[in-house]
Scaffold this active site. Structure first.
Site, PDB file in Angstrom:
ATOM      1  N   LYS A   1     103.138  24.938  14.024  1.00 36.58           N
ATOM      2  CA  LYS A   1     102.491  26.262  13.946  1.00 36.58           C
ATOM      3  C   LYS A   1     101.240  26.288  14.839  1.00 36.58           C
ATOM      4  O   LYS A   1     100.977  27.274  15.513  1.00 36.58           O
ATOM      5  CB  LYS A   1     102.162  26.626  12.494  1.00 36.58           C
ATOM      6  CG  LYS A   1     103.410  27.027  11.673  1.00 36.58           C
ATOM      7  CD  LYS A   1     103.072  27.526  10.263  1.00 36.58           C
ATOM      8  CE  LYS A   1     104.332  27.915   9.489  1.00 36.58           C
ATOM      9  NZ  LYS A   1     104.125  28.319   8.103  1.00 36.58           N
TER      10      LYS A   1
ATOM     11  N   GLU B   1     111.209  18.720   3.055  1.00 35.31           N
ATOM     12  CA  GLU B   1     109.759  18.938   2.985  1.00 35.31           C
ATOM     13  C   GLU B   1     109.053  18.015   1.984  1.00 35.31           C
ATOM     14  O   GLU B   1     107.939  17.584   2.236  1.00 35.31           O
ATOM     15  CB  GLU B   1     109.453  20.398   2.639  1.00 35.31           C
ATOM     16  CG  GLU B   1     109.865  21.346   3.763  1.00 35.31           C
ATOM     17  CD  GLU B   1     109.452  22.785   3.497  1.00 35.31           C
ATOM     18  OE1 GLU B   1     108.264  23.048   3.289  1.00 35.31           O
ATOM     19  OE2 GLU B   1     110.340  23.663   3.494  1.00 35.31           O
TER      20      GLU B   1
ATOM     21  N   HIS C   1     137.362  23.460   5.589  1.00 36.81           N
ATOM     22  CA  HIS C   1     138.011  23.883   6.828  1.00 36.81           C
ATOM     23  C   HIS C   1     137.364  23.267   8.066  1.00 36.81           C
ATOM     24  O   HIS C   1     137.666  23.678   9.180  1.00 36.81           O
ATOM     25  CB  HIS C   1     138.014  25.411   6.912  1.00 36.81           C
ATOM     26  CG  HIS C   1     138.752  26.043   5.769  1.00 36.81           C
ATOM     27  ND1 HIS C   1     140.111  26.239   5.770  1.00 36.81           N
ATOM     28  CD2 HIS C   1     138.308  26.452   4.544  1.00 36.81           C
ATOM     29  CE1 HIS C   1     140.482  26.777   4.620  1.00 36.81           C
ATOM     30  NE2 HIS C   1     139.400  26.900   3.856  1.00 36.81           N
TER      31      HIS C   1
HETATM   32  C1  F6R Z   1     105.793  24.918   3.044  1.00 36.42           C
HETATM   33  C2  F6R Z   1     107.028  25.653   3.190  1.00 36.42           C
HETATM   34  C3  F6R Z   1     107.399  26.309   4.501  1.00 36.42           C
HETATM   35  C4  F6R Z   1     106.855  27.745   4.580  1.00 36.42           C
HETATM   36  C5  F6R Z   1     107.262  28.424   5.895  1.00 36.42           C
HETATM   37  C6  F6R Z   1     106.876  29.898   5.965  1.00 36.42           C
HETATM   38  O1  F6R Z   1     105.626  24.586   1.670  1.00 36.42           O
HETATM   39  O2  F6R Z   1     107.755  25.686   2.249  1.00 36.42           O
HETATM   40  O3  F6R Z   1     108.800  26.295   4.578  1.00 36.42           O
HETATM   41  O4  F6R Z   1     107.331  28.486   3.491  1.00 36.42           O
HETATM   42  O5  F6R Z   1     106.679  27.767   6.974  1.00 36.42           O
HETATM   43  O6  F6R Z   1     105.536  30.105   5.601  1.00 36.42           O
HETATM   44  P1  F6R Z   1     105.183  31.222   4.527  1.00 36.42           P
HETATM   45  O7  F6R Z   1     105.940  30.882   3.301  1.00 36.42           O
HETATM   46  O8  F6R Z   1     103.714  31.118   4.340  1.00 36.42           O
HETATM   47  O9  F6R Z   1     105.597  32.531   5.138  1.00 36.42           O
END
Ligand code: F6R
Length: 366
Positions: free
Chosen positions: A347, A237, A253
């Site tokens: 998303k 990320e 393993h």
């Molecule tokens: C972005 C990040 C992502 C979010 C993940 C879930 O910085 O780290 O991995 O954490 O998409 O979103 P949340 O944390 O808002 O439930």
């Protein structure tokens, strides 16, 4: 030349637009604030038969860290749920901790809905979103944490409440004490790895320079399992590169055979071994032999040595080194560590399938 780029703090600021590095520099302070906030949590449930932490990405990793840290301390099993539904063992005697920084992650909302339907004991940690709207309406206990950070930088606010919840429930006893050691150590690590420190005196910068253009494979053991996972996700990320992680002794393993025929491909990889001066003898010899084997295939071989005494201080300080390194690697590649365009794109693209809407409308009916 590369060193010169890293050492110019002004240039770092120009690339790191939202100043991701500051979250690392201030991690001791953030853990301190998170501890103060989480100390206000009131626990109203009786001792559960099992604990399920439901969360994804930067929120879900807190569950893995909890599971690893509590392994030798808590007698209650801890499971991390990354599915839309909870496992069959979830029921009235389960404590379900729903962790979502945004409060709008559909898998976490799905798990919340499922936990409500199964009448589990629920506690939510979030900065807001549909999760807290519904928790408030349905009188489900929750902790609201400060918003406005990238979820992965909000780890202190997402992980500390889990630790203190366990402590307040009487399931573990040393969380606060270990946290206080971690705070002191994180302050020291922040100073030692700050952008102001030149690469020669700065472990994270040196590691980032060593990794260069390679794909890092991170190897952990024991409670460094989730620490290795965090390294990997931070390289993904923050640095926007592929990375992989494995854990001892399982990797002995299978993983080691995979390097046999790596050939030219091995030149694309580096390996990072998480070490601990107190590592068990059986693991120590495995690491030494594995280093030799993997070293024949990959171009870079590195060690990150944990600091501190308590498991929590060791875990958090090692994570801090990984976080710094992933940011310096991003800057070395001229990449802004903060935006996660691809996650946001996905998303958005998923909105069309209506799954999240359906979960939210089901929640509204409760
Ligand atoms: C972005 C990040 C992502 C979010 C993940 C879930 O910085 O780290 O991995 O954490 O998409 O979103 P949340 O944390 O808002 O439930």
């Amino acid at each position: 030349m590369k060193k010169a780029i890293l050492d110019e703090i002004e240039k770092i600021k120009a690339v790191d637009k939202s100043n991701m590095i500051n979250f690392c520099l201030n991690s001791s302070k953030l853990y301190g604030e998170a501890t103060k906030l989480a100390n206000k949590i009131q626990v109203n449930y009786s001792k559960p038969d099992n604990i399920i932490v439901a969360g994804m990405g930067g929120s879900g990793i807190g569950g893995d860290l909890l599971k690893d840290w509590a392994r030798n301390k808590a007698t209650v099993p801890i499971e991390v749920n990354r599915e839309y539904q909870l496992p069959a063992c979830a029921g009235k005697r389960s404590l379900v901790l729903i962790i979502s920084y945004s409060g709008d992650t559909e898998e976490s909302l799905g798990a919340f809905l499922d936990a409500l339907k199964r009448k589990c004991m629920i506690f939510c940690v979030s900065s807001g979103g549909a999760l807290l709207e519904n928790a408030e309406r349905l009188k489900v206990p929750y902790l609201r944490v400060p918003g406005g950070m990238p979820p992965r930088a909000a780890l202190p606010y997402l992980f500390v409440p889990l630790l203190l919840y366990m402590e307040k429930m009487g399931l573990v006893s040393s969380a606060s004490e270990e946290l206080s050691e971690a705070l002191t150590l994180l302050e020291k690590i922040g100073k030692e790895n700050s952008p102001k420190k030149p690469a020669e005196e700065n472990f994270s910068k040196t590691l980032a320079l060593g990794i260069g253009q390679t794909i890092p494979a991170i190897y952990g053991f024991g409670f460094y399992r989730s620490v290795a996972e965090r390294f990997k996700t931070q390289f993904n990320e923050n640095s926007k590169i592929p990375a992989k992680w494995e854990v001892f002794s399982e990797l002995n393993h299978n993983e080691i055979v995979g390097w046999e025929r790596a050939g030219e491909l091995g030149k694309c990889f580096s390996a990072i071994f998480i070490r601990d001066s107190e590592e068990p003898t059986e693991i120590q010899s495995r690491i030494e032999i594995t280093k030799e084997l993997v070293g024949k295939a990959v171009v870079g071989l590195f060690e990150v040595s944990a600091q501190g005494k308590s498991p929590l201080a060791k875990m958090l300080s090692t994570i801090c080194i990984g976080d710094f390194t992933s940011i310096y690697l991003a800057l070395l590649h001229g990449v802004d560590p903060t935006p996660v365009k691809t996650i946001n794109y996905l998303k958005d693209a998923l909105k069309e399938n209506g799954v999240k809407e359906k979960i939210i409308s089901e929640l509204a009916k409760l």
